[in-house]
Design an enzyme around this catalytic site. Sequence first.
Site, PDB file in Angstrom:
ATOM      1  N   CYS A 160       0.848  -1.198   0.000  1.00  8.24           N
ATOM      2  CA  CYS A 160       0.000   0.000   0.000  1.00  8.24           C
ATOM      3  C   CYS A 160       0.893   1.262   0.000  1.00  8.24           C
ATOM      4  CB  CYS A 160      -0.901  -0.052   1.234  1.00  8.24           C
ATOM      5  SG  CYS A 160      -2.368   0.961   1.106  1.00  8.24           S
ATOM      6  N   CYS A 347      -6.580   6.917  -9.797  1.00  8.99           N
ATOM      7  CA  CYS A 347      -6.158   7.164  -8.417  1.00  8.99           C
ATOM      8  C   CYS A 347      -5.815   8.638  -8.233  1.00  8.99           C
ATOM      9  CB  CYS A 347      -4.918   6.314  -8.128  1.00  8.99           C
ATOM     10  SG  CYS A 347      -4.690   6.001  -6.393  1.00  8.99           S
TER      11      CYS A 347
END
Length: 398
Positions: A160, A347
């Site tokens: 992540c 994103c």
Amino acid sequence: MGKRIVVVGSSFAGLTAAVEIKGKLGAEHEVVVVSRTDEFLFNPSLIWVPFGLREKEEITFPVRPIFEKKGIAFRHAPATALDLEGRKVVTPEGAEPYDYLVIATGPKLDYAAISGLGPRGGHSQSIMNWEDAELCRTAFEQLVAKPGPVIVGAVQGASCFGAGYEFLFNLAYQLDKRGLKQKAPITFVTAEPFLAHFGIGGFGSGTPMTEYFFKKLGIEAVTNASVEELVPGELRLADGRALPFAFAMLVPAFLGVDAVRARQDICTPAGFVKVDGHYRTAAHPEVFAAGVAVAMSAPDKTTVPCGVPKTGYLSEEMAKVVAHNVVASIRGERLVELPPASIDAKCVLDAGNTGIIMTADHFLEPRKHAWLIPGPEAHWAKLAFEKYFLATRKRGRV
Ligand SMILES: Cc1cc2nc3c(=O)[nH]c(=O)nc-3n(C[C@H](O)[C@H](O)[C@H](O)COP(=O)(O)OP(=O)(O)OC[C@H]3O[C@@H](n4cnc5c(N)ncnc54)[C@H](O)[C@@H]3O)c2cc1C
């Protein structure tokens, strides 16, 4: 005869899969969601929690009413085992039999992999869930009261990376706002071979852009970092370097959750479900997976291991393919094939008062295009998306 579909997990992947499957199948078939939590947490907003910019009720909502409205049964219980032979999900409240199973259980945070990592019993902070982000808020307040060196980063095996970068840039912005830039110098420690590698070999012109931001903000970078251990006030790297810190936030590696990892016949050793392009397991074609629970191979070999990030958008898109394929399996229709690497990427990387909008036609290379749009509009886009996402999902629109 009506079929029974059990979805385990109620977040980006689970909520989307359940709502889509029920919407396509209607009353004739039964959809049941089994989930450890009865709240949806919009975790992209966790990057703001340590700075007091979000409270829990602003970024969570209950899922039960959504499921009830849609005619989906909801069991608020953890799956403790998957009995794939008996076609049952085992929970402390009893077993849930299924004809089709969708695994959407996300990750387990692997703090235990590194001595001293993590906020409970360790020495670093985390923002991976609400509870950790709240602890990080207290630690940030202590840093403001007594400034010192700061470490932000992502340890070996982490995936992540985006959250690590977003937190880094938000922290730099917040420290600067408080006039603490000189007193709290920041070092970014990452397993990535170069900045903005993200575990996917890089993204368009992301690396020079990130290097420019680091220079402008005076942030030091340590790449190819393998963290050996953390002791109070010091991070020790495998190459012998020791970095002092007054505050550290490190993204941990992910594993699959215990009940899933226990099924090594369908998983990687780390516990991520091995699926084909239809998101089906080979050993049990009635078992599908979506979201972070899905195994994805790293596109390049890095010196220090890096995991592949699975974003919220990617998780929802996988869940839509799964929903289509569960329904197609029931109806004897053709299944669609769309592996995660071929799904488009969307994103926004927030940096406090600016950011970068990132979009590409494929999540992984080869890509035809990958656009990065830096500027304050990216920050506003993230704020607008947060409001849009919460407003639509609260109403069960996926
Ligand atoms: C701080 C942070 C920032 C992020 N920022 C972004 C961003 O800006 N953009 C973006 O696209 N993505 C972002 N992500 C990634 C995104 O949050 C994930 O891709 C997404 O949460 C994955 O969804 P999921 O449904 O696969 O898993 P999760 O969201 O982890 O959900 C897992 C679900 O399974 C349930 N569950 C777990 N174990 C069990 C069990 N044993 N039994 C029953 N239920 C179980 C959980 O309760 C939960 O409902 C961020 C993540 C973090 C942590």
